[in-house]
Design an enzyme around this catalytic site. Sequence first.
Site, PDB file in Angstrom:
ATOM      1  N   ASN A  82      27.410  -8.416  -8.503  1.00  0.00           N
ATOM      2  CA  ASN A  82      28.058  -8.366  -6.932  1.00  0.00           C
ATOM      3  C   ASN A  82      29.357  -7.626  -6.892  1.00  0.00           C
ATOM      4  O   ASN A  82      30.381  -8.268  -7.637  1.00  0.00           O
ATOM      5  CB  ASN A  82      28.443  -9.862  -6.782  1.00  0.00           C
ATOM      6  N   TRP A  83      29.277  -6.368  -6.393  1.00  0.00           N
ATOM      7  CA  TRP A  83      30.575  -5.425  -6.504  1.00  0.00           C
ATOM      8  C   TRP A  83      31.772  -6.193  -5.510  1.00  0.00           C
ATOM      9  O   TRP A  83      32.622  -5.672  -5.555  1.00  0.00           O
ATOM     10  CB  TRP A  83      30.011  -4.184  -6.259  1.00  0.00           C
ATOM     11  N   LYS A  84      31.153  -7.047  -4.648  1.00  0.00           N
ATOM     12  CA  LYS A  84      32.062  -7.515  -3.715  1.00  0.00           C
ATOM     13  C   LYS A  84      32.941  -6.233  -2.751  1.00  0.00           C
ATOM     14  O   LYS A  84      32.338  -5.369  -2.686  1.00  0.00           O
ATOM     15  CB  LYS A  84      33.299  -8.487  -4.133  1.00  0.00           C
ATOM     16  N   GLU A 127      33.025 -17.110  -1.458  1.00  0.00           N
ATOM     17  CA  GLU A 127      33.937 -16.371  -0.718  1.00  0.00           C
ATOM     18  C   GLU A 127      33.706 -16.237   0.685  1.00  0.00           C
ATOM     19  O   GLU A 127      34.379 -16.151   1.642  1.00  0.00           O
ATOM     20  CB  GLU A 127      34.147 -14.749  -1.362  1.00  0.00           C
ATOM     21  N   GLY A 175      32.899  -9.567 -11.645  1.00  0.00           N
ATOM     22  CA  GLY A 175      34.089  -8.521 -12.299  1.00  0.00           C
ATOM     23  C   GLY A 175      33.499  -7.641 -13.392  1.00  0.00           C
ATOM     24  O   GLY A 175      33.660  -6.518 -13.536  1.00  0.00           O
ATOM     25  N   GLU A 204      27.067 -21.180  -8.880  1.00  0.00           N
ATOM     26  CA  GLU A 204      28.356 -20.466  -9.083  1.00  0.00           C
ATOM     27  C   GLU A 204      29.610 -21.597  -8.937  1.00  0.00           C
ATOM     28  O   GLU A 204      30.006 -21.691  -7.571  1.00  0.00           O
ATOM     29  CB  GLU A 204      28.709 -19.435  -8.140  1.00  0.00           C
ATOM     30  N   HIS A 251      27.666 -16.895  -0.672  1.00  0.00           N
ATOM     31  CA  HIS A 251      28.700 -16.904  -1.624  1.00  0.00           C
ATOM     32  C   HIS A 251      30.053 -17.583  -1.385  1.00  0.00           C
ATOM     33  O   HIS A 251      30.545 -17.798   0.039  1.00  0.00           O
ATOM     34  CB  HIS A 251      29.225 -15.370  -1.922  1.00  0.00           C
ATOM     35  N   SER A 258      32.408 -15.537 -14.067  1.00  0.00           N
ATOM     36  CA  SER A 258      33.222 -15.265 -15.085  1.00  0.00           C
ATOM     37  C   SER A 258      32.096 -14.805 -16.464  1.00  0.00           C
ATOM     38  O   SER A 258      32.375 -15.166 -17.469  1.00  0.00           O
ATOM     39  CB  SER A 258      34.221 -15.881 -15.824  1.00  0.00           C
ATOM     40  N   GLY A 308      35.736 -15.441 -11.049  1.00  0.00           N
ATOM     41  CA  GLY A 308      36.939 -14.370 -11.189  1.00  0.00           C
ATOM     42  C   GLY A 308      38.189 -15.099 -11.965  1.00  0.00           C
ATOM     43  O   GLY A 308      39.350 -14.728 -11.881  1.00  0.00           O
TER      44      GLY A 308
END
Length: 247
Positions: free
Chosen positions: A9-11, A97, A235, A167, A95, A213, A173
């Site tokens: 997931n490159w966000k 976020e 990440g 998650e 997600h 993570s 993160g």
Amino acid sequence: MRKNIVAGNWKMNCDLPQTRSLIIDLKKGLEKGFNCELMIAPSHPFLYQAFNSTSDTIIEVVAQNVCEAQKGAYTGEVSVDMLDSVGIKTIIIGHSERRDIYGETDELLAAKTKTALEKGMRVIFCCGEHLEQRQAGKHFETVTQQIEKGLFGFTTEQMERVIVAYEPVWAIGTGETASPEQAQEMHAHLRSFIASKFGEETANNTSILYGGSVKPSNAAEIFAKPDVDGGLVGGASLDAQSFLDIA
Ligand code: PGA
């Protein structure tokens, strides 16, 4: 049989040159072969290019989000038909976020999932508790409710195209991961909850990914657990070598 999947997931991290060079680096590392599906989720403007430059590889390009509506006056949104037209077949939905920063509710996420599943897409549906919820012993309840509200309105046939990603928000993160035991415990709980609605066979066929993570140094231990079918990696997916090491 359920599939092992490692998804990056490159966000909102890579512009066009960075997207290009990350894909080039990933392609260089593909010779050795993998016993899992590999997915990457670049940002919307680069999906077409990413799809084209990986179409001769095992990498599947997936989207990070979709609009719940089909078409029309939704400024700034991207529809499922648009994603389909550039070759996308899988979408990440829910997600934390999106839930926390953009206020996406369980109802909205169910609507987005419906739009994607009705188009024949696969969905990576994310769930996970906050630290306070875990500390209060409410982690099972929280995650179960997210799954029930997000996914229990679908048919068994539709559920076969859902990948679940657990998650825990406190591990995203932060460098802190759930222990392999904590991940296994929640994944087993999720699988039996899915079985209670869709039956054992569908539950056994559902890939449940862990995210939070994940790194080359902890992936093997977490992925070795029987109910962990791979990972959704943030990440560490921004470095080709570490993503491939995880896979
Ligand atoms: P992280 O992100 O690997 O950077 O913790 C995971 C995710 O948000 O999917």
